[in-house]
Design an enzyme around this catalytic site. Sequence first.
Site, PDB file in Angstrom:
ATOM      1  N   SER A 100       0.810  -1.331   0.078  1.00  0.00           N
ATOM      2  CA  SER A 100       0.133  -0.032  -0.173  1.00  0.00           C
ATOM      3  C   SER A 100       0.751   1.237  -0.014  1.00  0.00           C
ATOM      4  CB  SER A 100      -1.050   0.032   1.130  1.00  0.00           C
ATOM      5  OG  SER A 100      -0.346  -0.217   2.394  1.00  0.00           O
TER       6      SER A 100
ATOM      7  N   HIS B 141      -5.381  -3.389  -2.181  1.00  0.00           N
ATOM      8  CA  HIS B 141      -5.310  -2.360  -3.286  1.00  0.00           C
ATOM      9  C   HIS B 141      -4.991  -3.044  -4.721  1.00  0.00           C
ATOM     10  CE1 HIS B 141      -4.678   1.218  -1.166  1.00  0.00           C
ATOM     11  NE2 HIS B 141      -3.985   0.390  -0.258  1.00  0.00           N
TER      12      HIS B 141
ATOM     13  N   LYS C 266     -12.220   0.431  -1.249  1.00  0.00           N
ATOM     14  CA  LYS C 266     -11.503   1.155  -2.283  1.00  0.00           C
ATOM     15  C   LYS C 266     -11.777   1.212  -3.685  1.00  0.00           C
ATOM     16  CE  LYS C 266      -7.255   0.577   0.699  1.00  0.00           C
ATOM     17  NZ  LYS C 266      -8.130   0.164   1.905  1.00  0.00           N
TER      18      LYS C 266
END
Length: 391
Positions: free
Chosen positions: A180, A208, A239
């Site tokens: 990340s 991610h 996200k």
Amino acid sequence: MQGFEHLEEELQQMKTDSVFRSLIPLETDQGAKVMINSREMIQLSSNNYLGLTTHPRLKLAAVRATDKYGAGTGSVRTIAGTFTMHEELEQKLAAFKHTEASLVLQSGFTANQAVLSSILSKEDVVISDELNHASIIDGIRLTKAARKIYSHVDMASLESALEASQDYRKRLVVTDGVFSMDGNIAPLPEIVALAEKYDALIMVDDAHASGVLGRNGRGSVDHFNLNDRVHIQVGTLSKAVGVLGGYIACPQTVRDYLIHKARPFLFSTSHPPAVTAACSEAIDVLLDEPERISRLWENTAYFKEELLKLGFDTGKSETPITPVVTGDEKKAHELSDKLADYGVFAQGIAFPTVPKGQARVRTIVTSDHTKPLLDEALAAFEKAGKELELI
């Protein structure tokens, strides 16, 4: 109120060192441009990779679900808080991730804690990359299993840890799919090969990578065509998916066990209808609109190349996470502040989020950024970088 003087002293030292930061409220939705303190700024700190937080289909799904099912669910899922939509979302996620089953939790953080604290005992060992996410680290702290740390993406170090762990009942290798802070991708083919050689289980945190890597954003496991060779995939719905929550994509046995043993699942109220419906709709959007991912990667390639041309250090990033490394913590925050003066919101990141001496401004471009917006941001980076003698 007295009693917290030691905390006040530490906070004062942070202010002296210029690393104390206040929360910054946004006054608009999470778009490519946001309003902060009545100023419009280019947003480069959001994890909203695909612009789904404001996608009309997600918003409509949330409104309709709220109207039909209410604002909340009223209970934990093991008592009365499981709705049909929760089961349908998990079935859809499992099909999307090519796994037998999935389980949705309140966040990616709690998903990691749920797995690691539940399936391991003192008879087992967990082997973790040294730069894994804080949620993995905290999850490991909650287990009685032995733990070994291998050097970041160092396969010789991983093999050494596996060789030294053969007397345990189970060995679990844990890695981020995309790291990340640096934006590099874990060498999953090599990790899988080593795990299979030593009969170890594999767990990948795809927070991610979900929505970013793999076919239609299925993640790093799909990106490397390793479906059916990774035992547990953890990810986030907060996200690129654009909403809230975490998921565990896994065999049915693991799902059934976690329902009975995972404390974050057992003691947390289930997702409200609006969140559940929006997450479900987001998976459909990932399947229907792959051009969003293509646009994300086009913007990523352009922004990285131009930062490098300007002379910035972007580390080893391979993904839309692009750090602008300053090294010095004060310098990172000064760069962030200068960028803000020039209309760019890009947050400085320092210890303890990253190791000392590796401070940076961490940027993320999205599919919603246009080339003119990126050029405007790059001009701000050039001006700020020269003023601070970083380039």
